[in-house]
Design an enzyme around this catalytic site. Structure first.
Site, PDB file in Angstrom:
ATOM      1  N   PHE A 188      -0.851  -8.577   4.496  1.00  0.00           N
ATOM      2  CA  PHE A 188       0.509  -8.005   4.377  1.00  0.00           C
ATOM      3  C   PHE A 188       0.534  -6.615   3.737  1.00  0.00           C
ATOM      4  CE2 PHE A 188       0.793 -12.643   3.004  1.00  0.00           C
ATOM      5  CZ  PHE A 188       0.819 -13.122   4.286  1.00  0.00           C
ATOM      6  N   CYS A 189      -0.449  -5.782   4.016  1.00  0.00           N
ATOM      7  CA  CYS A 189      -0.499  -4.417   3.441  1.00  0.00           C
ATOM      8  C   CYS A 189      -0.422  -4.435   1.915  1.00  0.00           C
ATOM      9  CB  CYS A 189       0.612  -3.532   3.999  1.00  0.00           C
ATOM     10  SG  CYS A 189       0.534  -3.312   5.762  1.00  0.00           S
ATOM     11  N   ALA A 190      -0.980  -5.464   1.320  1.00  0.00           N
ATOM     12  CA  ALA A 190      -1.020  -5.521  -0.149  1.00  0.00           C
ATOM     13  C   ALA A 190      -2.360  -6.150  -0.528  1.00  0.00           C
ATOM     14  CB  ALA A 190       0.157  -6.329  -0.683  1.00  0.00           C
ATOM     15  N   HIS A 220       0.825  -1.226   0.000  1.00  0.00           N
ATOM     16  CA  HIS A 220       0.000   0.000   0.000  1.00  0.00           C
ATOM     17  C   HIS A 220       0.852   1.267   0.000  1.00  0.00           C
ATOM     18  CE1 HIS A 220      -3.214  -2.619   2.176  1.00  0.00           C
ATOM     19  NE2 HIS A 220      -3.164  -2.850   0.892  1.00  0.00           N
TER      20      HIS A 220
END
Ligand SMILES: Cc1ncc(COP(=O)(O)O)c(C=O)c1O
Length: 469
Positions: free
Chosen positions: A376-378, A129
């Site tokens: 995982f911030c994706a 992100h």
């Protein structure tokens, strides 16, 4: 088992806290297995030593005529030289602006980039992100597609670039995915971007710990114009990171953060900005963090990034062989052990029939093993890998709106550092075998607002008795 490089064996003893004993659910203790290095790496001992030593000399930077100030200023500038050298930057052409972490470096570039209405950024659907949202705030963002194996759809990338060449000012791509370990062909991408009049920015958060990053000479068509990274992912967790890019670029325009250190002269009516990089480093800099980062990079250079890459490829190959032959485990992204050298050692996987949060909890509480679980911030990348439909997404959205993150889609991720070893993998595999056969001891429940699993009655605050401030 693959042959273990003796140099790498030595490296394990260079890590602070390696094999630290941690408590397990049954009251016993075991050495901690850290397979969450893609999030943050532990410090090198040399970093700890340098930091301990520099505290004696530490004082203000760039202001102050006392000896300690003079030395601190020199150390800060020496750290710049070491970092620029490590990433193959041209000191006459490029500067490093120290930041807190990768995200801050990316946000700084996004804010400083002179976007005009109608300008576009081309990125990919696999970004963290932090290499997506800052661009969205400043320009129209196009995302190149992802193939079912988690790799970048280069045809789609090229089509989007060619079709929108008039508007694309910047191509922003990761050097390595924090989810799948996939490494986009960054130098080919740079060449394509330059051919179409765009500049390229590479998020090196996951590449820097695992491969030699080389920005290449500024006149090369394959040159990387901007890179970002963080010290906490390269064994120096002292709160620093960096943005490297052309001095001329940062000399133009106004800084995002304004204040002490950013100016030549100020009157009540006028401000004359100083030159780059100080112009973009408002306030007192993190000199200790810069020293730590530079000490770590110097050490990594001595070990050799190729040695590290080869060792991590051996571990990745070994782990993939084990994981792909274990029933009840599905590996995402590239599953081919023979291609282990073409990626970095982050491996996403799923345990069939068991929530990722529960697996992570059992690994932690019963195996003393740290892995990451979730998205995982994706999020866009994970949704794509898991083939989540729009209808399913709408349901998850609704639940999150009501602060219920229980049982959201996600994956588990094991990720290696340069000091990881085959026993770490074996410990994980043994625990996964126990979990897939339902053979774990604890009785876990989910904490809905976070989606995390804990043993029934467990008080998260109780861990404080192991270390207090
Ligand atoms: C590929 C990638 N980019 C950016 C970031 C953000 O890094 P930081 O936590 O240093 O801001 C991460 C963190 O995991 C990452 O993996």
């Amino acid at each position: 088992m693959a042959i273990i490089d003796t140099k790498i064996m030595d490296l394990r003893s260079e890590i602070v806290g390696v094999d630290q004993l941690v408590p397990l659910l049954d009251g016993s203790q075991d050495t901690y297995v850290n397979l969450d290095n893609a999030a943050s790496t532990p410090p090198f001992k040399i970093v700890q030593e340098k930091v301990d030593e520099v505290f004696k000399w530490y004082s203000s930077v760039h202001r102050g005529a006392g000896f300690k100030s003079l030395l601190s200023t020199q150390l800060f500038e020496e750290a710049r030289e070491i970092v620029l050298d490590f990433v193959g930057a041209d000191e006459d052409h490029d500067v490093i602006i120290f930041s807190r972490n990768t995200s801050e470096a990316l946000n700084l570039l996004a804010k400083r980039f002179p976007f005009q209405p109608g300008d576009m950024v081309l990125t990919t659907g696999m970004e963290h992100h932090s290499n997506d949202l800052p661009w969205r705030a400043r320009a129209e963002v196009l995302h190149a597609g992802i193939l079912p194996d988690g790799s970048l759809d280069m045809q789609d990338f090229q089509d989007k670039l060619e079709k929108n060449a008039k508007n694309i000012r910047l191509v922003a791509v990761t050097g390595a995915s924090n989810v799948s370990g996939y490494m986009p062909p960054i130098y080919d991408i740079a060449e394509m971007a330059h051919k179409h009049g765009a500049v390229v920015s590479v998020d090196c958060a996951q590449l820097l710990p695992h491969r030699k990053v080389d920005m290449l000479p500024p006149d090369s068509p394959r040159h990387l114009d901007f890179i970002q990274f963080a010290a906490h992912k390269v064994y120096a967790p002292l709160g620093s990171g960096g943005l490297v890019g052309p001095r001329d670029f940062f000399n133009r325009g106004e800084p995002d953060y304004r204040g002490g250190g950013t100016v030549e002269i100020v009157t009540l009516d006028e401000v004359m900005w100083t030159s780059s990089p100080e112009k973009d480093e408002a306030g007192s800099p993190n000199v200790i963090g810069a020293v730590a980062l530079a000490a770590s990079l110097k050490f990594l250079s001595q070990v050799g990034m190729d040695t590290i890459a080869a060792h991590e490829a051996d571990l990745t190959r070994y782990a993939l062989e084990k994981l792909t032959s274990m029933s009840g485990i599905k590996v995402y992204g590239s599953t081919d052990p023979s291609k282990a050298q073409d990626r970095v050692g982050a491996i996403p996987f799923h345990v069939e029939g068991v929530q990722h949060g529960l697996v992570a909890a059992v690994l932690g509480f019963e195996g003393g093993i740290g892995v990451r679980d979730g998205c995982f911030c994706a999020h866009p990348y994970i949704l794509r890998l898991l083939k989540i439909t729009d209808v399913e997404y709408a349901q998850f959205h609704e639940r999150v709106m009501h602060r219920n993150r229980a049982d959201l889609p996600g994956l588990l991720r094991m990720s290696f550092g340069c000091y990881s070893n085959f026993e770490d993998v074996d410990r994980l595999m043994n625990m996964l075998e126990r979990i897939t056969s339902g053979n774990f001891k604890g009785n876990y429940e989910v904490h809905k607002p976070s989606g995390s699993y804990f043993p029934k009655g467990f008080d998260p605050g109780s861990v404080r008795k192991y270390f207090t401030i």
